[in-house]
Design a protein around this motif. Sequence first.
Motif, PDB file in Angstrom:
ATOM      1  N   SER A   1       5.903 -44.278  29.764  1.00 57.92           N
ATOM      2  CA  SER A   1       5.630 -43.136  28.881  1.00 57.92           C
ATOM      3  C   SER A   1       6.731 -42.087  28.988  1.00 57.92           C
ATOM      4  O   SER A   1       7.224 -41.576  27.975  1.00 57.92           O
ATOM      5  CB  SER A   1       4.275 -42.514  29.241  1.00 57.92           C
ATOM      6  OG  SER A   1       3.234 -43.443  29.088  1.00 57.92           O
ATOM      7  N   TYR A   2       7.108 -41.766  30.229  1.00 62.76           N
ATOM      8  CA  TYR A   2       8.182 -40.788  30.445  1.00 62.76           C
ATOM      9  C   TYR A   2       9.486 -41.285  29.823  1.00 62.76           C
ATOM     10  O   TYR A   2      10.178 -40.540  29.128  1.00 62.76           O
ATOM     11  CB  TYR A   2       8.359 -40.554  31.944  1.00 62.76           C
ATOM     12  CG  TYR A   2       9.486 -39.608  32.285  1.00 62.76           C
ATOM     13  CD1 TYR A   2       9.279 -38.235  32.296  1.00 62.76           C
ATOM     14  CD2 TYR A   2      10.763 -40.095  32.582  1.00 62.76           C
ATOM     15  CE1 TYR A   2      10.313 -37.364  32.598  1.00 62.76           C
ATOM     16  CE2 TYR A   2      11.797 -39.230  32.891  1.00 62.76           C
ATOM     17  CZ  TYR A   2      11.563 -37.873  32.903  1.00 62.76           C
ATOM     18  OH  TYR A   2      12.591 -37.014  33.183  1.00 62.76           O
ATOM     19  N   ARG A   3       9.810 -42.543  30.074  1.00 64.61           N
ATOM     20  CA  ARG A   3      11.054 -43.124  29.562  1.00 64.61           C
ATOM     21  C   ARG A   3      11.080 -43.128  28.040  1.00 64.61           C
ATOM     22  O   ARG A   3      12.108 -42.856  27.424  1.00 64.61           O
ATOM     23  CB  ARG A   3      11.197 -44.544  30.100  1.00 64.61           C
ATOM     24  CG  ARG A   3      12.471 -45.267  29.671  1.00 64.61           C
ATOM     25  CD  ARG A   3      12.453 -46.679  30.218  1.00 64.61           C
ATOM     26  NE  ARG A   3      11.280 -47.396  29.752  1.00 64.61           N
ATOM     27  CZ  ARG A   3      10.785 -48.483  30.337  1.00 64.61           C
ATOM     28  NH1 ARG A   3      11.345 -48.956  31.442  1.00 64.61           N
ATOM     29  NH2 ARG A   3       9.733 -49.086  29.847  1.00 64.61           N
ATOM     30  N   GLY A   4       9.910 -43.411  27.419  1.00 65.64           N
ATOM     31  CA  GLY A   4       9.859 -43.420  25.960  1.00 65.64           C
ATOM     32  C   GLY A   4      10.183 -42.059  25.369  1.00 65.64           C
ATOM     33  O   GLY A   4      10.955 -41.949  24.417  1.00 65.64           O
ATOM     34  N   GLY A   5       9.580 -40.992  25.940  1.00 62.18           N
ATOM     35  CA  GLY A   5       9.864 -39.651  25.447  1.00 62.18           C
ATOM     36  C   GLY A   5      11.317 -39.257  25.647  1.00 62.18           C
ATOM     37  O   GLY A   5      11.941 -38.652  24.765  1.00 62.18           O
ATOM     38  N   LEU A   6      11.874 -39.599  26.813  1.00 62.64           N
ATOM     39  CA  LEU A   6      13.271 -39.276  27.115  1.00 62.64           C
ATOM     40  C   LEU A   6      14.221 -40.035  26.185  1.00 62.64           C
ATOM     41  O   LEU A   6      15.154 -39.446  25.619  1.00 62.64           O
ATOM     42  CB  LEU A   6      13.569 -39.628  28.569  1.00 62.64           C
ATOM     43  CG  LEU A   6      15.010 -39.436  29.047  1.00 62.64           C
ATOM     44  CD1 LEU A   6      15.411 -37.966  28.965  1.00 62.64           C
ATOM     45  CD2 LEU A   6      15.171 -39.956  30.479  1.00 62.64           C
ATOM     46  N   LEU A   7      13.971 -41.338  26.022  1.00 64.20           N
ATOM     47  CA  LEU A   7      14.844 -42.166  25.194  1.00 64.20           C
ATOM     48  C   LEU A   7      14.843 -41.709  23.741  1.00 64.20           C
ATOM     49  O   LEU A   7      15.904 -41.628  23.103  1.00 64.20           O
ATOM     50  CB  LEU A   7      14.400 -43.630  25.288  1.00 64.20           C
ATOM     51  CG  LEU A   7      15.179 -44.643  24.444  1.00 64.20           C
ATOM     52  CD1 LEU A   7      16.639 -44.683  24.886  1.00 64.20           C
ATOM     53  CD2 LEU A   7      14.553 -46.025  24.549  1.00 64.20           C
ATOM     54  N   LEU A   8      13.657 -41.387  23.238  1.00 60.81           N
ATOM     55  CA  LEU A   8      13.574 -40.973  21.837  1.00 60.81           C
ATOM     56  C   LEU A   8      14.378 -39.706  21.595  1.00 60.81           C
ATOM     57  O   LEU A   8      15.056 -39.567  20.571  1.00 60.81           O
ATOM     58  CB  LEU A   8      12.112 -40.753  21.450  1.00 60.81           C
ATOM     59  CG  LEU A   8      11.862 -40.486  19.966  1.00 60.81           C
ATOM     60  CD1 LEU A   8      12.217 -41.716  19.135  1.00 60.81           C
ATOM     61  CD2 LEU A   8      10.411 -40.103  19.729  1.00 60.81           C
ATOM     62  N   ASN A   9      14.335 -38.777  22.542  1.00 63.09           N
ATOM     63  CA  ASN A   9      15.067 -37.525  22.373  1.00 63.09           C
ATOM     64  C   ASN A   9      16.571 -37.725  22.532  1.00 63.09           C
ATOM     65  O   ASN A   9      17.365 -37.225  21.720  1.00 63.09           O
ATOM     66  CB  ASN A   9      14.572 -36.488  23.380  1.00 63.09           C
ATOM     67  CG  ASN A   9      15.064 -35.093  23.068  1.00 63.09           C
ATOM     68  OD1 ASN A   9      16.218 -34.769  23.321  1.00 63.09           O
ATOM     69  ND2 ASN A   9      14.194 -34.279  22.508  1.00 63.09           N
ATOM     70  N   LEU A  10      16.977 -38.460  23.560  1.00 67.64           N
ATOM     71  CA  LEU A  10      18.406 -38.646  23.815  1.00 67.64           C
ATOM     72  C   LEU A  10      19.078 -39.505  22.755  1.00 67.64           C
ATOM     73  O   LEU A  10      20.297 -39.412  22.559  1.00 67.64           O
ATOM     74  CB  LEU A  10      18.619 -39.271  25.195  1.00 67.64           C
ATOM     75  CG  LEU A  10      18.256 -38.398  26.398  1.00 67.64           C
ATOM     76  CD1 LEU A  10      18.586 -39.134  27.684  1.00 67.64           C
ATOM     77  CD2 LEU A  10      18.991 -37.059  26.342  1.00 67.64           C
ATOM     78  N   ALA A  11      18.313 -40.356  22.071  1.00 68.35           N
ATOM     79  CA  ALA A  11      18.895 -41.227  21.050  1.00 68.35           C
ATOM     80  C   ALA A  11      18.989 -40.546  19.689  1.00 68.35           C
ATOM     81  O   ALA A  11      19.442 -41.164  18.719  1.00 68.35           O
ATOM     82  CB  ALA A  11      18.069 -42.511  20.921  1.00 68.35           C
TER      83      ALA A  11
END
Length: 206
Positions: A113-123
């Motif tokens: 869940s954490y990785r999904g939120g981070l990845l979506l923002n950084l991408a």
Amino acid sequence: MLTTLVAFLGACTLVAASPGPSTVLIIKQSLHSRRSGFLTVLGNETGVFIWGIVAAFGLTALLTASEVAYDVMRIVGAVVLVGFGIQALRQARRTEGAEQDAWQGVHKSGWASYRGGLLLNLANPKAAVFALSFLPQFVPEGAPHLPTMIGLAALWAVYEVGYYGLYVWFVGRMKAVLSRAGVRRRLEQISGGVLLLLGVRMALEN
């Protein structure tokens, strides 16, 4: 400085209230559990803070100066959005029993869940460019530029944790209704479709 902070927090509220991919993903993950939703928020706001730091050092200016760099990030962001959309649509097509298993898997995997939120923002290259144009407007005249922008980036991220935390709380309060298989399946379909459309739009835009 107080006037600047009030104006800054008001602007942050308007930014957070504008619907976008992060909002859709946070609500989608909150359908599984408050834990998943809140960790998605933390991942997204980590991305916000990172882009704020990058903007403070002026590195996001490279994206605005290099069309190739921006386009690469735009395509990566589109792929990420489409991937999340397809994942949501697949979950929506599962049976009720399979959906319960999927819920348990997401509930157990806080890192996902954490990785999904981070990845979506950084991408999202728009997030980088926006941070570059947004934060400098609130640096008071005569204030040290770098530490002030870093402080504003931290305040922006913390404020949005609280703001989006309200979304997670509200979805949790509606859990009795939203946990019904039919309702949840429809919401997964809607969120998946929205993420797909946002991904396609990002891929096609100039």
